[in-house]
Design an enzyme around this catalytic site. Structure first.
Site, PDB file in Angstrom:
ATOM      1  N   LYS A  17      -6.542-110.756  41.664  1.00 34.20           N
ATOM      2  CA  LYS A  17      -7.986-112.089  42.167  1.00 34.20           C
ATOM      3  C   LYS A  17      -7.880-113.174  40.899  1.00 34.20           C
ATOM      4  O   LYS A  17      -8.165-114.490  41.645  1.00 34.20           O
ATOM      5  CB  LYS A  17      -9.175-111.371  42.355  1.00 34.20           C
ATOM      6  CG  LYS A  17      -8.827-110.138  43.048  1.00 34.20           C
ATOM      7  CD  LYS A  17     -10.291-109.967  43.811  1.00 34.20           C
ATOM      8  CE  LYS A  17     -11.518-109.254  42.104  1.00 34.20           C
ATOM      9  NZ  LYS A  17     -10.374-107.717  42.348  1.00 34.20           N
ATOM     10  N   ARG A  92     -19.284-108.034  47.030  1.00 32.56           N
ATOM     11  CA  ARG A  92     -18.982-106.888  46.981  1.00 32.56           C
ATOM     12  C   ARG A  92     -19.580-105.459  47.726  1.00 32.56           C
ATOM     13  O   ARG A  92     -18.874-104.597  47.931  1.00 32.56           O
ATOM     14  CB  ARG A  92     -18.308-106.177  45.320  1.00 32.56           C
ATOM     15  CG  ARG A  92     -17.727-105.876  44.433  1.00 32.56           C
ATOM     16  CD  ARG A  92     -17.975-106.037  43.376  1.00 32.56           C
ATOM     17  NE  ARG A  92     -17.232-104.795  42.715  1.00 32.56           N
ATOM     18  CZ  ARG A  92     -16.740-105.171  41.849  1.00 32.56           C
ATOM     19  NH1 ARG A  92     -16.033-106.973  42.021  1.00 32.56           N
ATOM     20  NH2 ARG A  92     -15.298-104.980  40.757  1.00 32.56           N
ATOM     21  N   ARG A 129      -3.651-103.920  31.292  1.00 34.05           N
ATOM     22  CA  ARG A 129      -4.055-105.431  30.872  1.00 34.05           C
ATOM     23  C   ARG A 129      -4.819-105.142  29.526  1.00 34.05           C
ATOM     24  O   ARG A 129      -5.995-104.828  29.253  1.00 34.05           O
ATOM     25  CB  ARG A 129      -4.996-105.280  32.082  1.00 34.05           C
ATOM     26  CG  ARG A 129      -5.680-106.497  32.346  1.00 34.05           C
ATOM     27  CD  ARG A 129      -6.349-107.055  33.643  1.00 34.05           C
ATOM     28  NE  ARG A 129      -7.609-105.786  34.444  1.00 34.05           N
ATOM     29  CZ  ARG A 129      -9.166-106.111  35.000  1.00 34.05           C
ATOM     30  NH1 ARG A 129      -7.927-106.661  35.897  1.00 34.05           N
ATOM     31  NH2 ARG A 129      -9.218-104.968  35.720  1.00 34.05           N
ATOM     32  N   ARG A 161     -10.182-104.084  28.445  1.00 36.93           N
ATOM     33  CA  ARG A 161     -11.490-103.997  29.141  1.00 36.93           C
ATOM     34  C   ARG A 161     -12.229-102.688  28.574  1.00 36.93           C
ATOM     35  O   ARG A 161     -11.272-101.796  29.055  1.00 36.93           O
ATOM     36  CB  ARG A 161     -11.452-104.127  30.672  1.00 36.93           C
ATOM     37  CG  ARG A 161     -12.309-106.060  30.555  1.00 36.93           C
ATOM     38  CD  ARG A 161     -12.090-106.077  31.969  1.00 36.93           C
ATOM     39  NE  ARG A 161     -12.440-105.038  33.539  1.00 36.93           N
ATOM     40  CZ  ARG A 161     -12.910-105.858  34.240  1.00 36.93           C
ATOM     41  NH1 ARG A 161     -12.033-106.882  34.781  1.00 36.93           N
ATOM     42  NH2 ARG A 161     -13.398-105.123  35.319  1.00 36.93           N
ATOM     43  N   ARG A 172     -14.309 -96.772  40.571  1.00 38.06           N
ATOM     44  CA  ARG A 172     -14.092 -98.362  40.647  1.00 38.06           C
ATOM     45  C   ARG A 172     -12.870 -98.184  41.902  1.00 38.06           C
ATOM     46  O   ARG A 172     -13.641 -99.065  43.044  1.00 38.06           O
ATOM     47  CB  ARG A 172     -13.606 -99.012  39.498  1.00 38.06           C
ATOM     48  CG  ARG A 172     -13.974 -99.214  38.501  1.00 38.06           C
ATOM     49  CD  ARG A 172     -13.747-100.271  36.570  1.00 38.06           C
ATOM     50  NE  ARG A 172     -12.454-101.457  37.240  1.00 38.06           N
ATOM     51  CZ  ARG A 172     -11.643-101.775  36.835  1.00 38.06           C
ATOM     52  NH1 ARG A 172     -11.644-100.818  35.630  1.00 38.06           N
ATOM     53  NH2 ARG A 172     -11.497-103.229  36.810  1.00 38.06           N
TER      54      ARG A 172
HETATM   55  P1  ADP Z   1     -12.762-105.339  38.462  1.00 41.15           P
HETATM   56  O1  ADP Z   1     -12.899-105.747  39.771  1.00 41.15           O
HETATM   57  O2  ADP Z   1     -11.406-105.194  38.152  1.00 41.15           O
HETATM   58  O3  ADP Z   1     -13.416-103.809  38.693  1.00 41.15           O
HETATM   59  P2  ADP Z   1     -14.684-107.329  37.614  1.00 41.15           P
HETATM   60  O4  ADP Z   1     -14.656-107.975  37.078  1.00 41.15           O
HETATM   61  O5  ADP Z   1     -14.471-108.300  39.431  1.00 41.15           O
HETATM   62  O6  ADP Z   1     -13.432-105.973  37.575  1.00 41.15           O
HETATM   63  O7  ADP Z   1     -16.082-106.354  37.455  1.00 41.15           O
HETATM   64  C1  ADP Z   1     -16.379-105.668  36.709  1.00 41.15           C
HETATM   65  C2  ADP Z   1     -18.167-104.927  36.923  1.00 41.15           C
HETATM   66  O8  ADP Z   1     -19.190-105.466  36.993  1.00 41.15           O
HETATM   67  C3  ADP Z   1     -17.477-104.401  38.562  1.00 41.15           C
HETATM   68  O9  ADP Z   1     -17.240-102.826  37.886  1.00 41.15           O
HETATM   69  C4  ADP Z   1     -19.477-103.977  39.076  1.00 41.15           C
HETATM   70  O10 ADP Z   1     -20.077-103.055  37.558  1.00 41.15           O
HETATM   71  C5  ADP Z   1     -19.893-105.308  37.777  1.00 41.15           C
HETATM   72  N1  ADP Z   1     -19.865-106.642  39.176  1.00 41.15           N
HETATM   73  C6  ADP Z   1     -19.011-107.686  39.040  1.00 41.15           C
HETATM   74  N2  ADP Z   1     -18.940-107.474  40.359  1.00 41.15           N
HETATM   75  C7  ADP Z   1     -19.930-107.327  40.986  1.00 41.15           C
HETATM   76  C8  ADP Z   1     -20.436-107.476  42.665  1.00 41.15           C
HETATM   77  N3  ADP Z   1     -20.366-108.258  42.599  1.00 41.15           N
HETATM   78  N4  ADP Z   1     -22.029-106.884  42.490  1.00 41.15           N
HETATM   79  C9  ADP Z   1     -21.982-105.285  42.011  1.00 41.15           C
HETATM   80  N5  ADP Z   1     -21.370-105.554  40.355  1.00 41.15           N
HETATM   81  C10 ADP Z   1     -20.661-105.774  40.412  1.00 41.15           C
END
Ligand code: ADP
Length: 219
Positions: A17, A92, A129, A161, A172
């Site tokens: 993404k 999400r 990553r 990360r 996740r």
């Molecule tokens: P990934 O999809 O690789 O888990 P992201 O970088 O999109 O990672 O998000 C990392 C973390 O940030 C998520 O696991 C969550 O804790 C939080 N997060 C990100 N976007 C959202 C969202 N839209 N709603 C709730 N939590 C979020």
């Protein structure tokens, strides 16, 4: 608002993404809205928001809908969103998708691109990553920038990360299936869902996405 090119990119962790989102932004002059990057930046900067969400991020859980909805609403007030934005990692949950629809109005989202990828590939990609703490550019552990620890784009620190660890990855993925998968039918019911095979080289994924945008008269 409806003249903007707002795109939602959906997909599991490591589906690409961020990579595809960044590329689409450069190509079309759009703002890259990654709630994950925004939350991690807050954690790195040690802001009150960062301190509030750090443990949630580390556990691989979602932060509250209200909090991210507000972050995104504020982000859309920035001038770089004038032509539109690529939303990466948001929405999400169905509640977030409804909030975004209200924010942008009817027809505000032109397309939802779902990048589909198998779970074993997710685990493989995430464990190797590395990301830039400043700008979010992602690298593989074997890339020069990852080895040297310095981002090629902005010179920031390249690190692993804290949630790219096996237990958090598993959590996740479960969170994705439970909370985010229902969004596919949400966007399908609005006639704006397209699916792309993410188990391919990034250039091929990019070409598939561009073809779909072109096919819909969006590029
Ligand atoms: P990934 O999809 O690789 O888990 P992201 O970088 O999109 O990672 O998000 C990392 C973390 O940030 C998520 O696991 C969550 O804790 C939080 N997060 C990100 N976007 C959202 C969202 N839209 N709603 C709730 N939590 C979020």
């Amino acid at each position: 608002m409806t003249g903007q090119l707002n795109l939602v990119v959906l997909g599991k962790q490591g589906a690409g993404k961020g990579t595809q989102g960044q590329r689409l932004c450069e190509l079309h002059g759009l703002a890259h809205i990654s709630t994950g990057d925004m939350l991690r930046a807050a954690v790195a900067a040690g802001t009150p928001l960062g301190r509030e969400v750090q443990s949630v991020l580390d556990a691989g859980l979602l932060v509250s809908d209200e909090l991210v909805n507000q972050l995104v609403a504020d982000r859309f007030k920035e001038p770089d969103t004038a032509k539109g934005a690529v939303l990466d990692g948001f929405p999400r949950t169905t509640f977030q998708a409804q909030a975004l629809e209200q924010l942008l109005g009817e027809g505000g989202i032109k397309l939802c691109i779902s990048i589909e990828i198998a779970n074993d590939l997710v685990i493989q990609r995430l464990s190797s990553r590395r990301i830039c703490q400043e700008c979010g550019t992602s690298y593989k552990d074997t890339d020069v920038a990852a080895i040297s620890g310095t981002c090629e784009v902005c010179g920031g620190d390249v690190v692993q990360r804290s949630d790219d660890k096996p237990e958090a990855i598993q959590k996740r993925l479960e969170t994705f299936d439970r909370d985010t998968l229902p969004l596919l039918s949400f966007y399908e019911s609005r006639g704006i869902l397209v699916k792309v095979n993410g188990n391919q080289l990034r250039e091929k994924v990019a070409a598939d996405i561009d073809g779909l945008l072109h096919g819909r008269g969006l590029a």
